[in-house]
Design a protein around this motif. Structure first.
Motif, PDB file in Angstrom:
ATOM      1  N   PHE A  59       0.822  -1.207   0.000  1.00  0.00           N
ATOM      2  CA  PHE A  59       0.000   0.000   0.000  1.00  0.00           C
ATOM      3  C   PHE A  59       0.854   1.254   0.000  1.00  0.00           C
ATOM      4  N   PHE A  60       1.973   1.225   0.749  1.00  0.00           N
ATOM      5  CA  PHE A  60       2.796   2.420   0.902  1.00  0.00           C
ATOM      6  C   PHE A  60       4.053   2.429   0.025  1.00  0.00           C
ATOM      7  N   ASN A  61       4.519   1.266  -0.412  1.00  0.00           N
ATOM      8  CA  ASN A  61       5.784   1.244  -1.148  1.00  0.00           C
ATOM      9  C   ASN A  61       5.799   0.120  -2.177  1.00  0.00           C
ATOM     10  N   SER A  62       4.791   0.103  -3.036  1.00  0.00           N
ATOM     11  CA  SER A  62       4.678  -0.976  -4.001  1.00  0.00           C
ATOM     12  C   SER A  62       5.786  -0.946  -5.040  1.00  0.00           C
ATOM     13  N   GLN A  63       6.304   0.242  -5.369  1.00  0.00           N
ATOM     14  CA  GLN A  63       7.369   0.321  -6.364  1.00  0.00           C
ATOM     15  C   GLN A  63       8.583  -0.501  -5.938  1.00  0.00           C
ATOM     16  N   LYS A  64       9.005  -0.332  -4.693  1.00  0.00           N
ATOM     17  CA  LYS A  64      10.171  -1.068  -4.210  1.00  0.00           C
ATOM     18  C   LYS A  64       9.905  -2.564  -4.200  1.00  0.00           C
ATOM     19  N   GLU A  68      11.892  -5.429  -6.463  1.00  0.00           N
ATOM     20  CA  GLU A  68      12.506  -6.610  -5.860  1.00  0.00           C
ATOM     21  C   GLU A  68      12.066  -7.871  -6.613  1.00  0.00           C
ATOM     22  N   GLY A  69      10.764  -7.967  -6.866  1.00  0.00           N
ATOM     23  CA  GLY A  69      10.258  -9.132  -7.580  1.00  0.00           C
ATOM     24  C   GLY A  69      10.783  -9.207  -9.004  1.00  0.00           C
ATOM     25  N   TYR A  70      10.857  -8.049  -9.668  1.00  0.00           N
ATOM     26  CA  TYR A  70      11.337  -8.012 -11.045  1.00  0.00           C
ATOM     27  C   TYR A  70      12.804  -8.420 -11.112  1.00  0.00           C
ATOM     28  N   SER A  71      13.591  -7.952 -10.144  1.00  0.00           N
ATOM     29  CA  SER A  71      15.013  -8.303 -10.108  1.00  0.00           C
ATOM     30  C   SER A  71      15.210  -9.798  -9.889  1.00  0.00           C
ATOM     31  N   VAL A 393      -4.203 -10.035 -12.673  1.00  0.00           N
ATOM     32  CA  VAL A 393      -2.934 -10.180 -13.379  1.00  0.00           C
ATOM     33  C   VAL A 393      -2.517  -8.811 -13.898  1.00  0.00           C
ATOM     34  N   SER A 394      -1.238  -8.494 -13.741  1.00  0.00           N
ATOM     35  CA  SER A 394      -0.732  -7.208 -14.208  1.00  0.00           C
ATOM     36  C   SER A 394       0.721  -7.371 -14.597  1.00  0.00           C
ATOM     37  N   THR A 395       1.347  -6.269 -14.960  1.00  0.00           N
ATOM     38  CA  THR A 395       2.780  -6.272 -15.256  1.00  0.00           C
ATOM     39  C   THR A 395       3.409  -5.044 -14.620  1.00  0.00           C
ATOM     40  N   PRO A 396       4.590  -5.176 -14.018  1.00  0.00           N
ATOM     41  CA  PRO A 396       5.190  -4.049 -13.295  1.00  0.00           C
ATOM     42  C   PRO A 396       5.797  -3.016 -14.243  1.00  0.00           C
ATOM     43  N   PHE A 397       5.943  -1.807 -13.734  1.00  0.00           N
ATOM     44  CA  PHE A 397       6.642  -0.763 -14.481  1.00  0.00           C
ATOM     45  C   PHE A 397       8.161  -0.870 -14.305  1.00  0.00           C
ATOM     46  N   SER A 398       8.623  -1.918 -13.643  1.00  0.00           N
ATOM     47  CA  SER A 398      10.042  -2.030 -13.316  1.00  0.00           C
ATOM     48  C   SER A 398      10.929  -2.076 -14.547  1.00  0.00           C
ATOM     49  N   MET A 399      10.385  -2.522 -15.688  1.00  0.00           N
ATOM     50  CA  MET A 399      11.214  -2.559 -16.897  1.00  0.00           C
ATOM     51  C   MET A 399      11.610  -1.154 -17.351  1.00  0.00           C
ATOM     52  N   HIS A 400      10.951  -0.120 -16.845  1.00  0.00           N
ATOM     53  CA  HIS A 400      11.355   1.246 -17.167  1.00  0.00           C
ATOM     54  C   HIS A 400      12.749   1.569 -16.633  1.00  0.00           C
ATOM     55  N   PHE A 401      13.242   0.746 -15.695  1.00  0.00           N
ATOM     56  CA  PHE A 401      14.573   0.949 -15.137  1.00  0.00           C
ATOM     57  C   PHE A 401      15.464  -0.264 -15.405  1.00  0.00           C
ATOM     58  N   ASP A 402      15.195  -0.945 -16.486  1.00  0.00           N
ATOM     59  CA  ASP A 402      15.957  -2.130 -16.889  1.00  0.00           C
ATOM     60  C   ASP A 402      16.955  -1.720 -17.968  1.00  0.00           C
ATOM     61  N   GLU A 403      18.245  -1.975 -17.737  1.00  0.00           N
ATOM     62  CA  GLU A 403      19.279  -1.604 -18.701  1.00  0.00           C
ATOM     63  C   GLU A 403      19.132  -2.333 -20.025  1.00  0.00           C
TER      64      GLU A 403
END
Length: 486
Positions: A59-64, A68-71, A393-403
């Motif tokens: 709820f407060f820090n889903s990005q982090k 973690e899951g994406y990594s 089902v969804s997909t994270p925005f974490s790939m926006h910070f993927d090299e």
């Protein structure tokens, strides 16, 4: 003993306590019944009530959490707990494409929105069961885009004059950028929604701007509670009816006027094209009542105002904190306006600005994942991952910070997407609204649009407000000609 237990259930306190304990027990053991091999992340698995801790953290820090899951599970799947359910996150280009191409009878965006946004309490159920405004927005706006762009650009100038002009009379004035940005966007959009002079009416702008916030807050609070309490909590918290009554003061006379014009002209509207007239001509049955049309206008404003204003605000923050972009962007805009005037063609001639805003959307994510889809039936992805019926089902925005997709992803590069053709002409490739499995700010696939959903809503709003107060002091009249002082 059984008779004693049954009699004790007549005590309301004991009954409520029993229900609460059964609910907590189910939350603890429910992951054991998941018919999927998707691993959970976000909390210590040995911890009692660990999924509750994970839900609170989400709820407060889903990005982090999602990073973690994406990594850990890149090109795979993982799931995260929310307060009352779980979301399965998929990654990897192939599976992300599969996700967004799934038919509605398998993975439904609309059914997920009904649950996530608590539509029956926040926006009105008919906006879900009869979304007739959606094809209007797609077809009518495209057909009249030249006129509507000119209208919007004229109004945005007036809106900025109202905000910055009045504050610059004494040289400088402090104000909160994020609040004024929402009002500017609301006024601009409503120029093509309801026309002049209603679009610039202070009370009306306050109503439509606040309604989106009220809807999100109400949905968030309702979703904290078990499903069987949603109707009760929703009936207590909902501001829909009250807001419709307030907005009707401004919109009801316009609606009645357009109904009369529609009847006299046989369906033709001689005035400037606008959404309200199109709604009047397209609505039928109960949806043609004044109350229903007012509610529909509020729904359209919810989807328009705050997503746009937050992107604008973050773009402004990035601009004033990186003044090296001011001169090239100003030069590009001045040349486009000099050559094409305030037209759609001018907007299409701004590759540097397009890239700058797209990089803002990548770098300053609005939330942590795309809007979830709800599994209407069990199915299996091509890699063998099974998704049970009812799962989100969804997909994270974490790939926006993927090299793999963005070199030096943690560095803001405003002109990251600018390229030159063989003639030396600059263009933004891909342009800001072009979606892909590695750029999901607009979603992707059939229902691509700016994401209204922000799973860590409070974190994003608090961060934006804090940053606004930090750099919005001393907005000068000369802000268009020099960097804002820090």
């Amino acid at each position: 003993m059984l008779d004693t237990f049954i009699r004790s259930l007549g005590d309301p306190l004991i009954s409520v306590s029993l229900i609460a304990n059964l609910y907590i027990l189910w939350r603890i053991i429910s992951p054991l019944f998941q018919k999927t091999a998707v691993p959970p992340i976000g909390y210590p698995h040995w911890m009692p009530f660990g999924s509750y801790y994970g839900g609170l953290r989400f709820f407060f820090n889903s990005q982090k959490m999602l990073r973690e899951g994406y990594s850990k599970y890149k090109s795979g799947h993982f799931m995260v707990p929310r307060w009352r359910d779980w979301v399965i996150l998929v990654t990897g280009d192939k599976i992300v494409e599969e996700l967004f191409k799934m038919p509605q009878d398998t993975l439904s965006l609309m059914d997920a929105a009904k649950d996530e946004l608590q539509i029956s309490h926040t926006l009105g159920l008919t906006s879900f069961t009869d979304p007739y405004h959606v094809p209007l927005l797609r077809t009518k706006f495209l057909r009249h885009q030249q006129v509507l762009v000119a209208e919007a650009m004229d109004e945005v100038t007036s809106a900025f004059d109202r905000v910055i002009g009045q504050h610059c009379k004494d040289g400088s004035k402090e104000f909160v950028v994020v609040d004024e940005a929402a009002r500017i966007v609301a006024q601009t959009f409503n120029r093509i929604f309801v026309g002049n002079p209603t679009c610039s009416n202070e009370d009306y702008i306050n109503i439509v701007s606040q309604f989106a916030v009220d809807a999100m807050v109400t949905a968030t609070i309702i979703n904290i509670f078990p499903r069987f309490l949603h109707s009760l909590i929703g009936s207590i918290l909902s501001k829909l009816s009250r807001t419709v009554r307030r907005a009707s003061i401004h919109l009801a006379p316009l609606i009645e006027e357009r109904k009369k014009v529609y009847e006299v002209e046989g369906g033709a509207f001689p005035q400037q094209p606008e959404l309200l007239s199109w709604l009047v001509s397209s609505a039928s049955g109960e949806e043609r009542t004044t109350e229903a049309l007012v509610r529909r206008m509020l729904v359209v404003n919810v989807a328009s105002i705050h997503t746009t204003s937050i992107v604008f605000t973050q773009s402004l923050f990035n601009l004033v904190s990186r003044p090296q972009y001011l001169q090239p962007l100003r030069k590009e805009v001045e040349e486009a306006l000099h050559q094409h005037g305030w037209t759609r063609r001018a907007l299409d001639s701004l590759p540097l600005l397009d890239s700058f805003v797209k990089e803002t959307m990548r770098f300053n994510e609005m939330g942590s994942m795309s809007f979830p889809r709800k599994a209407m039936k069990a199915f299996t992805f091509s890699d063998g991952t099974h998704i049970p019926e009812g799962a989100y089902v969804s997909t994270p925005f974490s790939m926006h910070f993927d090299e793999q997709y963005y070199p030096r992803p943690h560095i803001f590069d405003g002109f990251r997407f600018v390229q030159e053709d063989q003639n030396g002409l600059k263009f933004s490739s891909p342009e800001m609204t072009r979606t892909s499995p590695s750029f999901l700010s607009f979603g992707h696939g059939r229902h691509a649009c700016v994401s209204f959903y922000s799973s860590d809503l409070w974190q994003r709003l608090i961060s934006t407000l804090d940053k606004a107060r930090e750099i919005s002091c001393d907005i000068h009249c000369e802000v268009h000609a020099s960097a804002c002082p820090r």
